[in-house]
Write a protein that holds these residues in place. Structure first.
Motif, PDB file in Angstrom:
ATOM      1  N   GLY A  68       0.806  -1.222   0.000  1.00 34.97           N
ATOM      2  CA  GLY A  68       0.000   0.000   0.000  1.00 34.97           C
ATOM      3  C   GLY A  68       0.833   1.264   0.000  1.00 34.97           C
ATOM      4  N   HIS A  98       1.589  13.435   3.965  1.00 37.64           N
ATOM      5  CA  HIS A  98       0.991  12.396   4.809  1.00 37.64           C
ATOM      6  C   HIS A  98       2.080  11.869   5.760  1.00 37.64           C
ATOM      7  CE1 HIS A  98      -0.612   8.375   5.737  1.00 37.64           C
ATOM      8  NE2 HIS A  98      -1.794   8.914   5.496  1.00 37.64           N
ATOM      9  N   MET A 145       3.829  15.337  -2.497  1.00 36.64           N
ATOM     10  CA  MET A 145       2.596  14.617  -2.813  1.00 36.64           C
ATOM     11  C   MET A 145       1.864  15.283  -3.981  1.00 36.64           C
ATOM     12  SD  MET A 145       0.494  15.929   0.532  1.00 36.64           S
ATOM     13  CE  MET A 145      -0.300  14.384   0.827  1.00 36.64           C
ATOM     14  N   VAL A 147      -1.783  15.054  -4.572  1.00 33.58           N
ATOM     15  CA  VAL A 147      -2.995  15.659  -4.007  1.00 33.58           C
ATOM     16  C   VAL A 147      -2.942  15.524  -2.496  1.00 33.58           C
ATOM     17  CG1 VAL A 147      -5.495  15.359  -3.747  1.00 33.58           C
ATOM     18  CG2 VAL A 147      -4.471  15.263  -6.020  1.00 33.58           C
ATOM     19  N   ASP A 175       3.971  11.069  -3.952  1.00 33.19           N
ATOM     20  CA  ASP A 175       2.931  10.282  -3.295  1.00 33.19           C
ATOM     21  C   ASP A 175       1.630  10.610  -4.035  1.00 33.19           C
ATOM     22  OD1 ASP A 175       0.863   9.392  -1.728  1.00 33.19           O
ATOM     23  OD2 ASP A 175       1.691  10.091   0.171  1.00 33.19           O
ATOM     24  N   GLN A 178      -3.681   9.935  -3.329  1.00 32.34           N
ATOM     25  CA  GLN A 178      -4.999  10.574  -3.437  1.00 32.34           C
ATOM     26  C   GLN A 178      -5.335  11.004  -4.862  1.00 32.34           C
ATOM     27  OE1 GLN A 178      -7.421  10.817  -1.243  1.00 32.34           O
ATOM     28  NE2 GLN A 178      -6.353  10.182   0.600  1.00 32.34           N
ATOM     29  N   SER A 198      -2.040   3.485  -3.884  1.00 30.95           N
ATOM     30  CA  SER A 198      -2.694   2.597  -2.920  1.00 30.95           C
ATOM     31  C   SER A 198      -4.088   2.219  -3.425  1.00 30.95           C
ATOM     32  CB  SER A 198      -2.804   3.309  -1.569  1.00 30.95           C
ATOM     33  OG  SER A 198      -3.514   2.512  -0.660  1.00 30.95           O
ATOM     34  N   LYS A 201      -7.895   3.394  -2.118  1.00 29.63           N
ATOM     35  CA  LYS A 201      -8.434   4.739  -2.349  1.00 29.63           C
ATOM     36  C   LYS A 201      -9.229   4.786  -3.656  1.00 29.63           C
ATOM     37  CE  LYS A 201      -5.905   6.294   1.166  1.00 29.63           C
ATOM     38  NZ  LYS A 201      -6.409   6.768   2.430  1.00 29.63           N
ATOM     39  N   CYS A 323      -5.559   8.698   9.504  1.00 28.68           N
ATOM     40  CA  CYS A 323      -4.316   8.075   9.971  1.00 28.68           C
ATOM     41  C   CYS A 323      -3.621   8.922  11.035  1.00 28.68           C
ATOM     42  CB  CYS A 323      -3.354   7.861   8.811  1.00 28.68           C
ATOM     43  SG  CYS A 323      -4.152   7.422   7.293  1.00 28.68           S
TER      44      CYS A 323
HETATM   45  C1  LIG Z   1      -1.609  10.952   0.651  1.00 29.30           C
HETATM   46  C2  LIG Z   1      -1.554   9.609   1.303  1.00 29.30           C
HETATM   47  N1  LIG Z   1      -0.392   8.932   1.321  1.00 29.30           N
HETATM   48  C3  LIG Z   1      -0.289   7.717   1.879  1.00 29.30           C
HETATM   49  C4  LIG Z   1      -1.360   7.104   2.483  1.00 29.30           C
HETATM   50  C5  LIG Z   1      -1.191   5.758   3.107  1.00 29.30           C
HETATM   51  O1  LIG Z   1      -1.692   4.757   2.257  1.00 29.30           O
HETATM   52  P1  LIG Z   1      -2.051   3.307   2.834  1.00 29.30           P
HETATM   53  O2  LIG Z   1      -3.278   3.474   3.661  1.00 29.30           O
HETATM   54  O3  LIG Z   1      -2.295   2.484   1.598  1.00 29.30           O
HETATM   55  O4  LIG Z   1      -0.878   2.832   3.591  1.00 29.30           O
HETATM   56  C6  LIG Z   1      -2.600   7.774   2.510  1.00 29.30           C
HETATM   57  C7  LIG Z   1      -3.771   7.173   3.195  1.00 29.30           C
HETATM   58  O5  LIG Z   1      -4.555   7.849   3.812  1.00 29.30           O
HETATM   59  C8  LIG Z   1      -2.695   9.053   1.890  1.00 29.30           C
HETATM   60  O6  LIG Z   1      -3.851   9.731   1.881  1.00 29.30           O
END
Ligand SMILES: Cc1ncc(COP(=O)(O)O)c(C=O)c1O
Length: 383
Positions: A68, A98, A145, A147, A175, A178, A198, A201, A323
């Motif tokens: 993920g 994140h 990132m 988004v 990243d 999103q 991931s 999402k 998270c």
């Molecule tokens: C921008 C971003 N990066 C990484 C992640 C983490 O992804 P995962 O839940 O697949 O570990 C998320 C999850 O909320 C996210 O929104």
């Protein structure tokens, strides 16, 4: 219940569930085994890799299946740090990443790396000029990132990529957790070396994702072992989840570009409607935001109180990123952008997905208006 928390996770598409189930029942062989069941499983893996590569516009050999977004981010950042530390120990990222990027950078600081966390403007956006100024001779990685998961802000990835083309030794990680399925991603055009995806999402299973790693780029693997995924990510492949993710990608392709446009029309109704509620401040920028996220604040009101009032009326939203919900702490991301504790503490995030409709958005606005009106007198009484 109307589910409006699609940035936290999405409900898997029924056809994805079907594919996962069938893969568990039928393709239970280990793709590394030489017998028929192994070959069948290997074939499924190969097909899934081809689907992912076509979708991202890269070669199948550039796709690494992971568990993920968190793992993809860790593998990219730590992989670069470990591989290139003799060249330099400076990393540039942003203050709104994140935790799966931000906290990895914090961890690397403990190991002697130096990290620049770029500030953002009130829309949550980094400046390419700031990034340019932050580059040093010992910079090995830029991680930004696509988004933002709390505000929906889109970062200037194409411009950053263009800048970094003048610095070919600096690697570029994005990243894109999103943005997949919401915005186009142009790996080659934007000069991206590493990209995290991931599946949960975009209506795929949890615990499965992708790290795109540009061909020829050699990094230190996070996980050593049986040498799966070209030796970069050992561990017996999570075949049912990978097959499910490939199905989710195919379904995204079938939905086409009309779906992000449809999501944008729903968030537009939310933005306009919520903005009319007395005391509401819209935090998501009106221009340059992803189509699926609207973040609003009701200064003076506790976000959790509003969230539970909305839940009683049948609407599920989020306060801050699922998270990082440490109680009573304002979100680091919102503080970096809004610089306003009251606004950060009273923010709720509404994120839409394929099952949501314009009618639901209108009904939500009416419900939010009622909730705010019923909570406000209690606030005054308390004050
Ligand atoms: C921008 C971003 N990066 C990484 C992640 C983490 O992804 P995962 O839940 O697949 O570990 C998320 C999850 O909320 C996210 O929104």
């Amino acid at each position: 219940m109307i589910y409006l928390d699609n940035s936290a996770t999405t409900r898997p598409h029924p056809q994805v569930v079907e594919v996962v189930k069938r893969a568990m029942e039928t393709y239970y062989g280990n793709p590394s085994s030489l017998h028929q069941k192994g070959l069948e499983a290997e074939n499924i893996l190969k097909q899934a890799r081809a689907v992912a590569a076509r979708f991202l516009g890269c070669k199948p050999s550039e796709i690494i299946f992971t568990s993920g977004g968190t793992e993809s981010n860790n593998a990219a950042i730590k992989g670069v740090a470990m591989q290139f530390q003799s060249r330099g120990r400076h990393i540039i990222t942003t203050s709104v990443e994140h935790p799966a990027v931000y906290d990895v950078c914090k961890q690397l600081e403990e190991f002697g790396f130096s990290v620049t966390y770029l500030p953002v403007d009130s829309a949550g956006r980094v400046s390419v000029e700031d990034l340019k100024r932050a580059i040093r001779p010992d910079t090995i990685l830029v991680s930004v990132m696509h988004v933002n998961n709390e505000l929906g802000t889109v970062q200037p990835i194409a411009e950053i990529g263009a800048l970094l083309k003048q610095h070919p030794k600096i690697l570029f990680h994005v990243d894109a957790v999103q943005s997949v399925g919401k915005l186009p991603i142009r790996l080659k055009e934007w000069g991206i070396d590493l990209l995290s995806v991931s599946a949960h999402k975009f209506y795929g299973p949890r615990g499965v994702g992708i790290l795109y790693k540009r061909e020829g780029l050699i990094l230190q693997p996070l996980l050593m072992g049986g040498g799966q995924e070209g030796g970069f990510r050992s561990g017996t492949e999570n075949l049912p989840a990978i097959a499910g993710m490939a199905k989710a990608i195919r379904l995204l392709e079938e939905m086409g570009p009309e779906e992000p446009a449809r999501l944008a029309s729903i968030t537009q109704v939310l933005r306009q409607g919520l903005a009319e509620i007395p005391g509401c401040v819209v935090n998501t920028p009106s221009e340059g935001a992803a189509p699926h996220i609207v973040n609003v604040s009701f200064p003076g009101m506790k976000a959790e109180v509003l969230l539970h009032a909305l839940e009683e009326r049948g609407y599920l939203v989020s306060t801050k990123s699922a998270c990082s919900s440490k109680a009573n702490e304002p979100s680091r991301v919102l503080m970096a952008a809004l610089q306003d504790r009251e606004r950060a503490l009273s923010a709720i995030r509404i994120s839409v997905g394929r099952e949501n409709t314009i009618e639901e958005a209108r009904a939500f606005v009416a419900a939010a208006s009622e909730c705010v009106a019923s909570i406000r007198p209690h606030m005054k009484a308390k004050a």
